[in-house]
Design an enzyme around this catalytic site. Structure first.
Site, PDB file in Angstrom:
ATOM      1  N   LYS A  26       0.828  -1.214   0.000  1.00 61.61           N
ATOM      2  CA  LYS A  26       0.000   0.000   0.000  1.00 61.61           C
ATOM      3  C   LYS A  26       0.863   1.266   0.000  1.00 61.61           C
ATOM      4  O   LYS A  26       0.624   2.181  -0.785  1.00 61.61           O
ATOM      5  CB  LYS A  26      -0.934  -0.031   1.218  1.00 61.61           C
ATOM      6  CG  LYS A  26      -1.905   1.129   1.286  1.00 61.61           C
ATOM      7  CD  LYS A  26      -3.125   0.791   2.100  1.00 61.61           C
ATOM      8  CE  LYS A  26      -2.944   0.996   3.590  1.00 61.61           C
ATOM      9  NZ  LYS A  26      -2.813   2.401   3.994  1.00 61.61           N
ATOM     10  N   ARG A  31       2.894   5.886  -3.320  1.00 60.20           N
ATOM     11  CA  ARG A  31       4.025   6.702  -3.777  1.00 60.20           C
ATOM     12  C   ARG A  31       4.215   6.562  -5.287  1.00 60.20           C
ATOM     13  O   ARG A  31       4.494   7.541  -5.980  1.00 60.20           O
ATOM     14  CB  ARG A  31       5.297   6.294  -3.015  1.00 60.20           C
ATOM     15  CG  ARG A  31       5.277   6.834  -1.573  1.00 60.20           C
ATOM     16  CD  ARG A  31       6.252   6.093  -0.676  1.00 60.20           C
ATOM     17  NE  ARG A  31       6.337   6.652   0.672  1.00 60.20           N
ATOM     18  CZ  ARG A  31       5.438   6.470   1.637  1.00 60.20           C
ATOM     19  NH1 ARG A  31       4.356   5.744   1.407  1.00 60.20           N
ATOM     20  NH2 ARG A  31       5.608   7.008   2.837  1.00 60.20           N
ATOM     21  N   GLN A 178       4.831   9.440   6.722  1.00 61.51           N
ATOM     22  CA  GLN A 178       3.935  10.347   5.993  1.00 61.51           C
ATOM     23  C   GLN A 178       4.406  11.787   6.157  1.00 61.51           C
ATOM     24  O   GLN A 178       4.459  12.554   5.189  1.00 61.51           O
ATOM     25  CB  GLN A 178       2.497  10.171   6.493  1.00 61.51           C
ATOM     26  CG  GLN A 178       1.950   8.785   6.153  1.00 61.51           C
ATOM     27  CD  GLN A 178       0.577   8.523   6.714  1.00 61.51           C
ATOM     28  OE1 GLN A 178       0.044   9.316   7.496  1.00 61.51           O
ATOM     29  NE2 GLN A 178      -0.014   7.402   6.341  1.00 61.51           N
ATOM     30  N   ASP A 325       1.963  -0.943  12.056  1.00 59.74           N
ATOM     31  CA  ASP A 325       0.674  -1.396  11.501  1.00 59.74           C
ATOM     32  C   ASP A 325       0.355  -2.842  11.910  1.00 59.74           C
ATOM     33  O   ASP A 325      -0.757  -3.309  11.686  1.00 59.74           O
ATOM     34  CB  ASP A 325       0.693  -1.285   9.969  1.00 59.74           C
ATOM     35  CG  ASP A 325       0.721   0.173   9.528  1.00 59.74           C
ATOM     36  OD1 ASP A 325       0.312   1.051  10.314  1.00 59.74           O
ATOM     37  OD2 ASP A 325       1.161   0.448   8.393  1.00 59.74           O
ATOM     38  N   LYS A 352      -4.354   6.413  14.572  1.00 57.71           N
ATOM     39  CA  LYS A 352      -4.490   5.707  13.287  1.00 57.71           C
ATOM     40  C   LYS A 352      -5.954   5.771  12.847  1.00 57.71           C
ATOM     41  O   LYS A 352      -6.705   6.609  13.326  1.00 57.71           O
ATOM     42  CB  LYS A 352      -3.998   4.266  13.436  1.00 57.71           C
ATOM     43  CG  LYS A 352      -2.494   4.165  13.691  1.00 57.71           C
ATOM     44  CD  LYS A 352      -1.710   4.660  12.504  1.00 57.71           C
ATOM     45  CE  LYS A 352      -0.214   4.630  12.751  1.00 57.71           C
ATOM     46  NZ  LYS A 352       0.530   5.267  11.663  1.00 57.71           N
ATOM     47  N   ARG A 401      -7.238  -3.001   9.648  1.00 55.47           N
ATOM     48  CA  ARG A 401      -6.286  -3.898  10.331  1.00 55.47           C
ATOM     49  C   ARG A 401      -6.939  -4.556  11.552  1.00 55.47           C
ATOM     50  O   ARG A 401      -6.610  -5.690  11.892  1.00 55.47           O
ATOM     51  CB  ARG A 401      -5.016  -3.148  10.702  1.00 55.47           C
ATOM     52  CG  ARG A 401      -4.361  -2.488   9.476  1.00 55.47           C
ATOM     53  CD  ARG A 401      -2.876  -2.503   9.478  1.00 55.47           C
ATOM     54  NE  ARG A 401      -2.376  -1.643   8.416  1.00 55.47           N
ATOM     55  CZ  ARG A 401      -2.127  -2.033   7.176  1.00 55.47           C
ATOM     56  NH1 ARG A 401      -2.306  -3.292   6.818  1.00 55.47           N
ATOM     57  NH2 ARG A 401      -1.684  -1.176   6.266  1.00 55.47           N
TER      58      ARG A 401
HETATM   59  C1  S3P Z   1       2.549   5.011   6.058  1.00 57.68           C
HETATM   60  C2  S3P Z   1       3.185   5.378   7.220  1.00 57.68           C
HETATM   61  C3  S3P Z   1       2.715   4.974   8.557  1.00 57.68           C
HETATM   62  C4  S3P Z   1       1.781   3.789   8.482  1.00 57.68           C
HETATM   63  C5  S3P Z   1       0.728   3.970   7.420  1.00 57.68           C
HETATM   64  C6  S3P Z   1       1.367   4.140   6.055  1.00 57.68           C
HETATM   65  C7  S3P Z   1       3.107   5.488   4.779  1.00 57.68           C
HETATM   66  O1  S3P Z   1       2.031   6.050   9.150  1.00 57.68           O
HETATM   67  O2  S3P Z   1       1.168   3.571   9.737  1.00 57.68           O
HETATM   68  O3  S3P Z   1      -0.119   2.829   7.386  1.00 57.68           O
HETATM   69  O4  S3P Z   1       2.737   4.951   3.716  1.00 57.68           O
HETATM   70  O5  S3P Z   1       3.933   6.405   4.802  1.00 57.68           O
HETATM   71  P1  S3P Z   1       2.806   7.277   9.864  1.00 57.68           P
HETATM   72  O6  S3P Z   1       3.571   8.007   8.863  1.00 57.68           O
HETATM   73  O7  S3P Z   1       1.723   8.124  10.434  1.00 57.68           O
HETATM   74  O8  S3P Z   1       3.646   6.652  10.907  1.00 57.68           O
END
Ligand code: S3P
Length: 441
Positions: A26, A31, A178, A325, A352, A401
């Site tokens: 995912k 990206r 993120q 996750d 989350k 999840r």
């Molecule tokens: C993700 C980063 C994580 C993860 C999310 C996907 C990403 O979150 O929990 O499911 O694709 O960059 P955070 O950046 O908030 O830690």
């Protein structure tokens, strides 16, 4: 008004056995879609996860002027071309962009839009509208982007980018890929080097993928930087399978007597497979075999065999981002272990898709398993004689999840369970139940 539905999950008829693939990763899919949209020319992307979340990113880039020619493949993935806006920049969208349940779409877009002087309103579903956004808007405002209302924590928020972004050196308050990505994407539009330092290592897909699109990045432990200004150049990206989806199969095999599974073509990015190390420390039989690289992303095979005796372990703060996750499903495995498992500093779980700490404690309680939090530390007291009680109803809180975690309680034991709003699994793992059933034939 959204209505709630209840799905009965029945025990699998046999142990899980055999080899299988899981849908595309995912994080890497988001990206691949977004960076292709930002690039000059037509990128070719394959293995893209076709899920509700990634569809949000695809619709968003279409609203912003990218041309998308992705087609559904026999294996369920999306492949094809995306022609990006490149140096012309995105077009002013006619309507707000609805990011649905997808935090990755909203937060990464904020970074990508920061260098462009258009007004874009971002919104999302009930869950996303509760999730923190100031962590993203704060550094982007320092770089010169504006938000209306400024300093608002929750979507909907309107972003107004700027052609005059300043580079930033930012010490991030949390390990979040993120947030890191939003700052780096904005940095592509600034004159100079933008650097972000993190308190712990977060997933590094952005640093690994941006150079494929011609950006100059440097990355090492807890720090990443990008040189701007830079227009991305179209390229070819192959998305490997999602280790976070594979984790459900691995954990299922460890809970269902007689199981032995292999998940092929799955990302083995070290920042994503912390769950395998945690399970090994619990005494589980898990193996990893690297078979290749997709761009700079390693991929290969993860294997797992049922072995019985598991023991509790401690996951220190610096490893939490690498299992973030997977903590709900790891806590279900920990429910079978002798002793207590401790996940240290898991505060990010509270923000989350739902408060996953509270919801996991609630679900384990329904299984008669004692778990608790002390500050942001999360404890699970296992019971090697664990059995699933009759008539358990779990609330997924519309969180994919959690829905899959509680489904495993039914699939891997002898008693059916009910899961509310189970359909949300399509956010990340469409075909989850079918995959489990295929392995248990
Ligand atoms: C993700 C980063 C994580 C993860 C999310 C996907 C990403 O979150 O929990 O499911 O694709 O960059 P955070 O950046 O908030 O830690």
């Amino acid at each position: 008004m959204e209505t709630s539905s209840c799905t009965q999950i029945n025990p699998l008829p046999h142990a899980l056995n055999g080899s299988i693939r899981v849908p595309g990763d995912k994080s890497i899919s988001h990206r691949a879609v977004l960076f292709s949209a930002m690039a000059q020319g037509t990128s070719r992307i394959s293995g893209v996860l076709d899920s509700d979340d990634v569809r949000r990113s695809i619709t968003a880039i279409q609203q912003l002027g990218a041309e998308v020619a992705l087609e559904k493949q026999l294996d369920g993935s999306l492949s094809g071309g995306i022609t990006g806006w490149g140096s012309d920049g995105p077009v002013q969208p006619a309507d707000p962009i609805d990011c649905g349940n997808s935090g990755t779409t909203a937060r990464l877009l904020m970074g990508a839009l920061a260098p462009w002087p258009i007004r874009v309103t971002l919104t999302g579903d009930e869950s996303l509208r509760k999730r923190p956004m100031r962590r993203i808007t704060a550094p982007l405002m320092k770089m010169g982007a504006s938000f209306d209302p400024a300093g608002k924590e929750h979507l909907p928020i309107t972003e107004i980018g700027s052609r005059e972004l300043k580079p930033l050196k930012y010490d991030s308050p949390m390990a979040s890929a993120q947030l890191k990505t939003a700052v780096l994407l904005a940095g592509l539009g600034a004159h100079g080097t933008t650097t972000i330092n993190e308190p712990a290592i977060s997933r590094n897909h952005t640093e690994l993928m941006l150079p494929e699109f011609g950006a100059i990045t440097t990355a090492s432990d807890r720090t990443a930087s990008v040189a701007g200004p830079c227009t991305l150049r179209a390229c070819e990206i192959r998305v490997p399978g999602d280790p976070s989806s594979a984790a459900f199969i691995v954990c299922a095999a460890l809970m269902r007597k007689g199981s032995a599974v292999q998940i092929e073509n799955v990302s083995l990015n070290p920042a994503r497979i912390g769950f395998t190390r945690t399970l090994e420390r619990m005494g589980a039989s898990v193996s990893i075999k690297r078979t290749g690289k997709a761009g700079k992303e390693p991929f290969g095979i993860i294997g797992a065999c049922y072995g019985g005796d598991l023991v509790g372990c401690e996951i220190p703060p610096q490893y939490i981002a690498s299992v973030i996750d997977e903590i709900p499903v790891l806590s279900l495995v920990a429910a079978h272990a002798r002793g207590v498992t401790v996940f240290r500093q898991t505060g990010e779980l509270r923000v989350k898709e739902t408060d996953r700490l509270e919801a996991t404690v609630e679900g384990l309680d329904r299984l008669g398993i004692s778990s608790w939090t002390h500050g942001d530390d999360f404890f699970v007291e296992g019971d090697p004689d664990f059995t699933v009680p009759d008539n358990v109803v779990f609330d997924s809180h519309n969180d994919h999840r959690l829905a899959m975690t509680w489904a495993l309680a039914g699939l891997c034991h002898d008693t059916p369970v009910l899961v509310n709003d189970f359909d949300c699994v399509t956010i990340s793992f469409p075909g989850f139940l079918k995959t489990m059933e295929e392995l248990a034939r």
